[in-house]
Design a protein around this motif. Structure first.
Motif, short mmCIF file in Angstrom:
data_model
loop_
_atom_site.label_atom_id
_atom_site.label_comp_id
_atom_site.label_asym_id
_atom_site.label_seq_id
_atom_site.Cartn_x
_atom_site.Cartn_y
_atom_site.Cartn_z
N ALA A 136 0.97 -0.94 -0.05
CA ALA A 136 -0.10 -0.18 -0.05
C ALA A 136 1.00 1.14 -0.07
N CYS A 137 1.97 1.20 0.71
CA CYS A 137 2.74 2.55 0.60
C CYS A 137 3.53 2.50 -0.69
N ALA A 138 3.89 1.30 -1.09
CA ALA A 138 4.60 1.60 -2.41
C ALA A 138 3.64 2.18 -3.45
N LEU A 139 2.43 1.71 -3.52
CA LEU A 139 1.47 2.21 -4.29
C LEU A 139 1.11 3.78 -4.17
N LEU A 140 1.14 4.09 -2.83
CA LEU A 140 0.89 5.62 -2.47
C LEU A 140 1.95 6.31 -3.19
N ALA A 141 3.13 5.92 -2.77
CA ALA A 141 4.35 6.84 -3.05
C ALA A 141 4.51 7.09 -4.78
N ARG A 142 3.87 5.77 -5.43
CA ARG A 142 4.01 5.86 -6.82
C ARG A 142 2.85 6.78 -7.28
N ALA A 143 1.84 6.90 -6.63
CA ALA A 143 0.55 7.69 -6.99
C ALA A 143 0.87 9.17 -6.77
N TYR A 144 1.87 9.34 -5.76
CA TYR A 144 2.30 10.63 -5.49
C TYR A 144 3.35 11.35 -6.62
N THR A 145 4.15 10.32 -7.30
CA THR A 145 5.05 10.90 -8.19
C THR A 145 4.23 10.85 -9.62
N LEU A 146 3.28 9.79 -9.86
CA LEU A 146 2.76 10.01 -11.18
C LEU A 146 1.76 11.00 -11.15
N THR A 147 0.96 11.24 -10.15
CA THR A 147 -0.03 12.22 -9.99
C THR A 147 0.10 12.98 -8.75
N PRO A 148 0.82 14.12 -8.67
CA PRO A 148 0.99 14.75 -7.45
C PRO A 148 -0.20 15.14 -6.97
N PRO A 149 -0.39 15.39 -5.76
CA PRO A 149 -1.62 15.85 -5.15
C PRO A 149 -2.20 17.28 -5.82
N GLN A 150 -1.32 18.06 -5.97
CA GLN A 150 -1.45 19.51 -6.61
C GLN A 150 -1.93 19.38 -7.67
N ALA A 151 -1.65 18.14 -8.50
CA ALA A 151 -2.33 18.16 -10.02
C ALA A 151 -3.50 17.44 -9.99
N LEU A 152 -4.28 17.07 -9.05
CA LEU A 152 -5.63 16.43 -8.99
C LEU A 152 -6.63 17.71 -9.17
N SER A 153 -7.38 17.30 -9.99
CA SER A 153 -8.77 18.26 -10.53
C SER A 153 -9.83 18.24 -8.98
N PRO A 154 -10.62 19.11 -9.04
CA PRO A 154 -11.56 19.47 -7.82
C PRO A 154 -12.34 17.93 -7.81
N GLY A 155 -12.67 17.65 -9.23
CA GLY A 155 -13.70 16.03 -9.08
C GLY A 155 -12.97 15.09 -8.50
N GLU A 156 -11.40 15.05 -8.82
CA GLU A 156 -10.61 13.86 -8.48
C GLU A 156 -10.42 14.12 -7.12
N GLY A 157 -10.15 15.12 -6.40
CA GLY A 157 -10.11 15.52 -4.96
C GLY A 157 -11.41 14.83 -4.37
N LEU A 158 -12.64 15.25 -4.84
CA LEU A 158 -14.03 14.88 -4.36
C LEU A 158 -13.95 13.34 -4.19
N GLU A 159 -13.44 12.60 -5.33
CA GLU A 159 -13.35 11.23 -5.25
C GLU A 159 -12.63 10.59 -4.23
N LEU A 160 -11.43 11.27 -3.72
CA LEU A 160 -10.28 10.69 -2.94
C LEU A 160 -11.02 11.03 -1.34
N LEU A 161 -11.96 12.21 -1.26
CA LEU A 161 -12.31 12.78 0.05
C LEU A 161 -12.73 11.58 0.99
N PRO A 162 -13.47 10.33 0.58
CA PRO A 162 -13.81 9.40 1.44
C PRO A 162 -12.49 8.58 1.76
#
Length: 96
Positions: free
Chosen positions: A32-58
């Motif tokens: 899980a940590c490896a996947l999250l680190a990869r997520a941060y690299t491929l799609t940094p939180p600052q690059a998330l759209s408002p809709g994608e942010g809402l998707e991650l809210l829960p």
């Protein structure tokens, strides 16, 4: 035989974030940590759209929990800020 429900498909930008939470909930913390680190690299939180942010809210609590195990907290703090700016749409009830 009962058919299994189709797996939910998430937007590509948030797919790894969802997979990280799924792995964590399954008890696979290292993966899980490896996947999250990869997520941060491929799609940094600052690059998330408002809709994608809402998707991650829960998933925010799970993602913050995982983020504490990564070597740097900056991406997790950025995720909290990004997701925190996203607010679910409000529904207005009309009085009859």
């Amino acid at each position: 035989m009962t058919p299994r429900p189709a797996p939910r498909v998430f937007p590509p930008a948030t797919q790894l974030y969802h997979e990280a939470v799924t792995q964590a909930r399954s008890g696979h913390l290292a993966q899980a940590c490896a996947l999250l680190a990869r997520a941060y690299t491929l799609t940094p939180p600052q690059a998330l759209s408002p809709g994608e942010g809402l998707e991650l809210l829960p998933l925010q609590d799970d993602l913050v929990f995982l983020g504490q195990f990564l070597p740097c907290l900056r991406p997790t703090l950025a995720l909290v800020q990004t997701v925190g700016r996203c607010t679910p749409p409000t529904t207005i009830a009309h009085a009859s």
